[in-house]
Motif scaffolding. Sequence first.
Motif, PDB file in Angstrom:
ATOM      1  N   GLU A 283       4.238  13.745  -1.812  1.00 55.89           N
ATOM      2  CA  GLU A 283       5.050  13.021  -2.801  1.00 55.89           C
ATOM      3  C   GLU A 283       5.480  11.647  -2.267  1.00 55.89           C
ATOM      4  OE1 GLU A 283       9.455  13.572  -4.688  1.00 55.89           O
ATOM      5  OE2 GLU A 283       8.218  15.362  -4.486  1.00 55.89           O
ATOM      6  N   LEU A 284       5.883  11.602  -1.013  1.00 56.59           N
ATOM      7  CA  LEU A 284       6.288  10.345  -0.403  1.00 56.59           C
ATOM      8  C   LEU A 284       5.093   9.402  -0.243  1.00 56.59           C
ATOM      9  CD1 LEU A 284       8.596   8.722   0.789  1.00 56.59           C
ATOM     10  CD2 LEU A 284       8.169   9.815   2.985  1.00 56.59           C
ATOM     11  N   ASN A 285       3.920   9.940   0.081  1.00 56.20           N
ATOM     12  CA  ASN A 285       2.707   9.122   0.174  1.00 56.20           C
ATOM     13  C   ASN A 285       2.385   8.474  -1.169  1.00 56.20           C
ATOM     14  OD1 ASN A 285       2.398   9.737   2.847  1.00 56.20           O
ATOM     15  ND2 ASN A 285       0.821  11.292   2.523  1.00 56.20           N
ATOM     16  N   LYS A 286       2.523   9.228  -2.264  1.00 53.92           N
ATOM     17  CA  LYS A 286       2.255   8.672  -3.596  1.00 53.92           C
ATOM     18  C   LYS A 286       3.272   7.588  -3.947  1.00 53.92           C
ATOM     19  CE  LYS A 286      -0.043  12.707  -5.491  1.00 53.92           C
ATOM     20  NZ  LYS A 286       0.006  13.792  -6.478  1.00 53.92           N
TER      21      LYS A 286
ATOM     22  N   ASP B 141      -7.896   3.079   1.409  1.00 54.62           N
ATOM     23  CA  ASP B 141      -7.573   2.653   2.769  1.00 54.62           C
ATOM     24  C   ASP B 141      -6.074   2.766   3.040  1.00 54.62           C
ATOM     25  OD1 ASP B 141     -10.198   2.099   3.354  1.00 54.62           O
ATOM     26  OD2 ASP B 141     -10.049  -0.022   2.794  1.00 54.62           O
ATOM     27  N   PHE B 142      -5.258   2.420   2.054  1.00 53.54           N
ATOM     28  CA  PHE B 142      -3.808   2.540   2.228  1.00 53.54           C
ATOM     29  C   PHE B 142      -3.421   4.005   2.414  1.00 53.54           C
ATOM     30  CE2 PHE B 142       0.549   3.021   0.745  1.00 53.54           C
ATOM     31  CZ  PHE B 142       1.190   2.038   1.489  1.00 53.54           C
ATOM     32  N   GLN B 143      -3.994   4.881   1.612  1.00 53.90           N
ATOM     33  CA  GLN B 143      -3.692   6.305   1.728  1.00 53.90           C
ATOM     34  C   GLN B 143      -4.129   6.848   3.095  1.00 53.90           C
ATOM     35  OE1 GLN B 143      -5.626   7.886  -1.734  1.00 53.90           O
ATOM     36  NE2 GLN B 143      -3.784   7.721  -2.999  1.00 53.90           N
ATOM     37  N   ASP B 144      -5.270   6.407   3.590  1.00 54.84           N
ATOM     38  CA  ASP B 144      -5.727   6.827   4.920  1.00 54.84           C
ATOM     39  C   ASP B 144      -4.746   6.377   6.002  1.00 54.84           C
ATOM     40  OD1 ASP B 144      -7.944   8.049   3.916  1.00 54.84           O
ATOM     41  OD2 ASP B 144      -9.314   6.389   4.379  1.00 54.84           O
ATOM     42  N   SER B 145      -4.233   5.164   5.861  1.00 52.84           N
ATOM     43  CA  SER B 145      -3.300   4.627   6.852  1.00 52.84           C
ATOM     44  C   SER B 145      -1.976   5.379   6.831  1.00 52.84           C
ATOM     45  CB  SER B 145      -3.044   3.146   6.592  1.00 52.84           C
ATOM     46  OG  SER B 145      -4.229   2.415   6.665  1.00 52.84           O
ATOM     47  N   VAL B 146      -1.487   5.708   5.650  1.00 50.17           N
ATOM     48  CA  VAL B 146      -0.197   6.391   5.521  1.00 50.17           C
ATOM     49  C   VAL B 146      -0.328   7.869   5.879  1.00 50.17           C
ATOM     50  CG1 VAL B 146       1.630   6.991   3.873  1.00 50.17           C
ATOM     51  CG2 VAL B 146       0.614   4.733   3.817  1.00 50.17           C
ATOM     52  N   LEU B 147      -1.492   8.442   5.661  1.00 52.43           N
ATOM     53  CA  LEU B 147      -1.721   9.858   5.945  1.00 52.43           C
ATOM     54  C   LEU B 147      -1.480  10.183   7.419  1.00 52.43           C
ATOM     55  CD1 LEU B 147      -2.692  12.520   4.644  1.00 52.43           C
ATOM     56  CD2 LEU B 147      -4.997  11.901   5.366  1.00 52.43           C
TER      57      LEU B 147
ATOM     58  N   LEU C  23       4.929   5.674  -1.767  1.00 50.66           N
ATOM     59  CA  LEU C  23       4.607   4.499  -0.952  1.00 50.66           C
ATOM     60  C   LEU C  23       3.411   3.735  -1.520  1.00 50.66           C
ATOM     61  CD1 LEU C  23       5.083   5.892   2.665  1.00 50.66           C
ATOM     62  CD2 LEU C  23       6.446   4.127   1.549  1.00 50.66           C
ATOM     63  N   LEU C  24       2.408   4.465  -1.995  1.00 53.56           N
ATOM     64  CA  LEU C  24       1.240   3.821  -2.598  1.00 53.56           C
ATOM     65  C   LEU C  24       1.641   3.029  -3.835  1.00 53.56           C
ATOM     66  CD1 LEU C  24      -1.813   3.334  -2.809  1.00 53.56           C
ATOM     67  CD2 LEU C  24      -1.948   5.475  -4.110  1.00 53.56           C
ATOM     68  N   GLN C  25       2.482   3.613  -4.678  1.00 54.42           N
ATOM     69  CA  GLN C  25       2.917   2.924  -5.890  1.00 54.42           C
ATOM     70  C   GLN C  25       3.732   1.675  -5.547  1.00 54.42           C
ATOM     71  OE1 GLN C  25       1.794   3.718  -8.905  1.00 54.42           O
ATOM     72  NE2 GLN C  25       2.744   1.810  -9.543  1.00 54.42           N
ATOM     73  N   LEU C  26       4.615   1.780  -4.557  1.00 49.21           N
ATOM     74  CA  LEU C  26       5.387   0.613  -4.123  1.00 49.21           C
ATOM     75  C   LEU C  26       4.475  -0.475  -3.573  1.00 49.21           C
ATOM     76  CD1 LEU C  26       8.474   2.278  -2.412  1.00 49.21           C
ATOM     77  CD2 LEU C  26       8.481   0.804  -4.423  1.00 49.21           C
ATOM     78  N   TYR C  27       3.479  -0.067  -2.820  1.00 52.39           N
ATOM     79  CA  TYR C  27       2.529  -1.032  -2.275  1.00 52.39           C
ATOM     80  C   TYR C  27       1.770  -1.742  -3.393  1.00 52.39           C
ATOM     81  CZ  TYR C  27      -1.671  -2.942  -0.210  1.00 52.39           C
ATOM     82  OH  TYR C  27      -2.692  -3.783   0.134  1.00 52.39           O
ATOM     83  N   LEU C  28       1.276  -0.986  -4.344  1.00 49.02           N
ATOM     84  CA  LEU C  28       0.509  -1.577  -5.438  1.00 49.02           C
ATOM     85  C   LEU C  28       1.363  -2.519  -6.283  1.00 49.02           C
ATOM     86  CD1 LEU C  28      -1.627   1.488  -6.554  1.00 49.02           C
ATOM     87  CD2 LEU C  28      -2.359  -0.480  -5.194  1.00 49.02           C
ATOM     88  N   ASP C  29       2.636  -2.160  -6.491  1.00 51.40           N
ATOM     89  CA  ASP C  29       3.530  -3.003  -7.291  1.00 51.40           C
ATOM     90  C   ASP C  29       3.885  -4.308  -6.582  1.00 51.40           C
ATOM     91  OD1 ASP C  29       3.491  -1.051  -9.221  1.00 51.40           O
ATOM     92  OD2 ASP C  29       5.448  -0.198  -8.672  1.00 51.40           O
ATOM     93  N   ASN C  30       3.962  -4.278  -5.252  1.00 50.53           N
ATOM     94  CA  ASN C  30       4.445  -5.440  -4.488  1.00 50.53           C
ATOM     95  C   ASN C  30       3.382  -6.017  -3.554  1.00 50.53           C
ATOM     96  OD1 ASN C  30       7.201  -5.273  -5.464  1.00 50.53           O
ATOM     97  ND2 ASN C  30       7.282  -3.356  -4.321  1.00 50.53           N
ATOM     98  N   ARG C  31       2.127  -5.784  -3.829  1.00 50.41           N
ATOM     99  CA  ARG C  31       1.045  -6.181  -2.936  1.00 50.41           C
ATOM    100  C   ARG C  31       1.025  -7.685  -2.660  1.00 50.41           C
ATOM    101  NH1 ARG C  31      -5.082  -4.372  -4.111  1.00 50.41           N
ATOM    102  NH2 ARG C  31      -3.876  -2.717  -5.016  1.00 50.41           N
TER     103      ARG C  31
END
Length: 124
Positions: free
Chosen positions: A19-22, A6-12, A24-32
């Motif tokens: 590369e930036l999408n990946k 869902d996060f990837q769909d929103s950022v897409l 952002l996903l990693q930052l989101y997962l680390d700081n959820r």
Amino acid sequence: MISEIDFQDSVLVLGFSEELNKLLLQLYLDNRKEIRSILSELAPKLPSYHSLEWRLDVQLASRSLRQQIKPAVTVKLHLDQNGEQTTKILQTDPATLVHLIQQLEQALGEMKTNHCRRIVRNIK
């Protein structure tokens, strides 16, 4: 607390590079958890619906006009906010009330679109 997909769909939709999408996903997962706690603190404390009373008033005549029909709808709205009950009194004519109902029905119809469903799913 959305899933990775869902996060990837929103950022897409934003049109960033892969590369930036990946990243952002990693930052989101680390700081959820921290993101969720900050967002819950920033959420406005809005009043919630408790009950509604309404009345239809019609003025049939006045001293100057003997045959006059002037309808008015009065609404008494009871709201709860932080354990306290507040009351708002609203008054309008039937034509404005019908227009308001049409606008609310249109908004409900828009909530059924895929775009709105995705946004609501990500907000929850």
